[in-house]
Design an enzyme around this catalytic site. Structure first.
Site, PDB file in Angstrom:
ATOM      1  N   HIS A   1     -12.691  -4.005   3.921  1.00 58.04           N
ATOM      2  CA  HIS A   1     -11.149  -4.123   3.867  1.00 58.04           C
ATOM      3  C   HIS A   1     -10.704  -3.740   5.207  1.00 58.04           C
ATOM      4  O   HIS A   1      -9.960  -4.527   6.052  1.00 58.04           O
ATOM      5  CB  HIS A   1     -10.552  -3.391   2.630  1.00 58.04           C
ATOM      6  CG  HIS A   1      -9.045  -3.831   2.567  1.00 58.04           C
ATOM      7  ND1 HIS A   1      -8.653  -3.828   1.415  1.00 58.04           N
ATOM      8  CD2 HIS A   1      -8.189  -3.644   3.679  1.00 58.04           C
ATOM      9  CE1 HIS A   1      -7.402  -4.036   1.710  1.00 58.04           C
ATOM     10  NE2 HIS A   1      -7.059  -3.893   3.042  1.00 58.04           N
TER      11      HIS A   1
ATOM     12  N   GLU B   1       0.758  -1.306   0.076  1.00 57.89           N
ATOM     13  CA  GLU B   1      -0.157  -0.074  -0.008  1.00 57.89           C
ATOM     14  C   GLU B   1       0.909   1.218  -0.091  1.00 57.89           C
ATOM     15  O   GLU B   1       0.360   2.477   0.412  1.00 57.89           O
ATOM     16  CB  GLU B   1      -0.974   0.053   1.164  1.00 57.89           C
ATOM     17  CG  GLU B   1      -1.747  -1.374   1.234  1.00 57.89           C
ATOM     18  CD  GLU B   1      -2.939  -1.393   0.105  1.00 57.89           C
ATOM     19  OE1 GLU B   1      -2.961  -0.452  -0.606  1.00 57.89           O
ATOM     20  OE2 GLU B   1      -3.804  -2.181   0.072  1.00 57.89           O
TER      21      GLU B   1
ATOM     22  N   HIS C   1      -7.234  -3.868   9.953  1.00 58.52           N
ATOM     23  CA  HIS C   1      -8.052  -4.716   9.588  1.00 58.52           C
ATOM     24  C   HIS C   1      -8.850  -4.945  10.765  1.00 58.52           C
ATOM     25  O   HIS C   1      -8.922  -6.234  11.122  1.00 58.52           O
ATOM     26  CB  HIS C   1      -7.820  -5.895   9.063  1.00 58.52           C
ATOM     27  CG  HIS C   1      -6.779  -5.960   7.383  1.00 58.52           C
ATOM     28  ND1 HIS C   1      -6.258  -6.873   6.941  1.00 58.52           N
ATOM     29  CD2 HIS C   1      -6.546  -4.808   6.768  1.00 58.52           C
ATOM     30  CE1 HIS C   1      -5.692  -6.521   5.704  1.00 58.52           C
ATOM     31  NE2 HIS C   1      -5.815  -5.047   5.602  1.00 58.52           N
TER      32      HIS C   1
ATOM     33  N   GLU D   1     -16.975  10.465  24.034  1.00 58.24           N
ATOM     34  CA  GLU D   1     -15.666  10.950  23.621  1.00 58.24           C
ATOM     35  C   GLU D   1     -15.298  11.070  21.938  1.00 58.24           C
ATOM     36  O   GLU D   1     -14.533  11.764  21.556  1.00 58.24           O
ATOM     37  CB  GLU D   1     -14.652   9.845  23.899  1.00 58.24           C
ATOM     38  CG  GLU D   1     -14.399  10.073  25.856  1.00 58.24           C
ATOM     39  CD  GLU D   1     -13.381  11.124  26.143  1.00 58.24           C
ATOM     40  OE1 GLU D   1     -12.242  10.873  26.100  1.00 58.24           O
ATOM     41  OE2 GLU D   1     -13.951  12.208  27.060  1.00 58.24           O
TER      42      GLU D   1
ATOM     43  N   HIS E   1      -2.612   1.594   8.620  1.00 60.05           N
ATOM     44  CA  HIS E   1      -3.707   0.832   8.042  1.00 60.05           C
ATOM     45  C   HIS E   1      -3.578  -0.491   8.540  1.00 60.05           C
ATOM     46  O   HIS E   1      -2.741  -1.090   8.937  1.00 60.05           O
ATOM     47  CB  HIS E   1      -3.284   0.540   6.449  1.00 60.05           C
ATOM     48  CG  HIS E   1      -4.170  -0.396   5.835  1.00 60.05           C
ATOM     49  ND1 HIS E   1      -5.560  -0.226   5.624  1.00 60.05           N
ATOM     50  CD2 HIS E   1      -3.854  -1.575   5.196  1.00 60.05           C
ATOM     51  CE1 HIS E   1      -6.018  -1.371   5.170  1.00 60.05           C
ATOM     52  NE2 HIS E   1      -5.389  -2.069   4.694  1.00 60.05           N
TER      53      HIS E   1
HETATM   54  O1  2HA Z   1      -1.845  -7.421   3.352  1.00 57.54           O
HETATM   55  O2  2HA Z   1      -3.421  -4.834   4.308  1.00 57.54           O
HETATM   56  O3  2HA Z   1      -4.097  -3.688   2.097  1.00 57.54           O
HETATM   57  C1  2HA Z   1      -1.512  -6.052   3.461  1.00 57.54           C
HETATM   58  C2  2HA Z   1      -2.600  -5.103   3.468  1.00 57.54           C
HETATM   59  C3  2HA Z   1      -3.170  -4.673   1.967  1.00 57.54           C
HETATM   60 ZN    ZN Z   2      -5.207  -4.220   4.164  1.00 55.95          ZN
END
Ligand code: 2HA
Ligand code: ZN
Length: 267
Positions: free
Chosen positions: A203, A108, A134, A162, A132
């Site tokens: 995602h 990414e 998940h 909050e 980033h």
């Molecule tokens: O696996 O999270 O978006 C890496 C990621 C891709």
């Molecule tokens: Zn990801």
């Protein structure tokens, strides 16, 4: 480096980084680059970023590696992480440290660098961290809520008093897109002009912040609110009571935040 490793491990322990999921990047300060200058290779091959980030020309970033596991960062940072340098055109990067067993920076990288570029401008250089992950509850909500900034922001704000103080600008949402490329990077960085949080449908989530504490704390706060909302929706589909639009306006006065009226619509 210690802060980066701790944040990566905290994210792993939260359950946000199955397998090689997620990625983290930090825009290094000039003095930090100078402090490790002797360790930085200058013979790395210049490679295409896949997008253009001219405002980041000459900047150095500490980033997670593509295919690397957050779970392993604490054990072998020199294998999982890289320091990269962006060239003078903002089109290419080279590896200056790390990834000792081969590999490349996060898949990414276009999204990370385009977000950094937008945030350098929007925050006057204060934001340095793009994260980033998940997290399961935010992802779950992208199957049941309309994929609209106004809906996600308002529903998440209502889940904890909050929340509007922690993310007063709200959150943006990107519909499902192919990850890893320029198109999703452009869509995400467009949202990052207004928000510090961008949710990728089905995602995960991107957060931006000044340092590791603020950026991790932002991800944690949004995901906690999402967890409460998942529980509420699971118990009963309609709330019996909630924080109202007027409650938010009153909160904004006392907490000295400005909450955009577009999120305070009547329901
Ligand atoms: O696996 O999270 O978006 C890496 C990621 C891709
Ligand atoms: Zn990801």
């Amino acid at each position: 480096m210690k802060g980066f490793i701790r944040m990566a491990n905290d994210g792993w322990e939260q359950g946000w980084h199955e397998r090689n999921g997620g990625n983290l990047s930090y825009r290094m300060k000039k003095e930090e680059v100078e402090a490790v200058r002797e360790e930085l290779r200058t013979d790395g091959e210049w490679k295409e970023i896949g997008t253009s980030v001219p405002k980041l020309a000459g900047e150095y970033f500490l980033v997670t590696g593509s295919g690397k596991y957050f779970r392993n960062v604490i054990l072998a940072p020199e294998d999982s992480l890289a320091v990269i340098e962006v060239d003078e055109t903002g089109e290419r990067y080279r590896i200056c440290w790390g990834l000792v067993n081969g590999g490349r920076p996060t898949s990414e990288l276009p999204s990370h660098l385009m977000n950094h570029e937008v945030k350098v401008i929007a925050s006057g250089g204060r934001h340095r961290v793009i994260y980033h992950a998940h997290p399961a509850n935010v992802i779950a909500l992208t199957f049941v809520l309309p994929l609209k900034d106004e809906v996600f922001t308002r529903e998440l704000w209502e889940m904890a008093t909050e929340c509007p103080v922690v993310f007063p600008d709200g959150v943006g949402v990107v519909g499902w897109m192919v990850p890893g490329g320029r198109d999703i990077a452009v869509a995400t960085s467009e949202l990052m002009k207004q928000y510090d949080v961008a949710i990728w449908a089905h995602h995960g989530m991107f957060c931006s912040g000044e340092d590791f504490d603020l950026t991790f704390g932002l991800m944690h706060t949004v995901e906690k609110a999402a967890e409460i909302l998942v529980k509420v929706l699971s118990i009963r589909p309609d709330k019996l009571q909630t924080i109202t639009a007027q409650n938010f306006r009153d909160l904004a006065v006392d907490f000295k935040v400005s909450l955009p009226e577009k999120f305070l619509y009547e329901k």
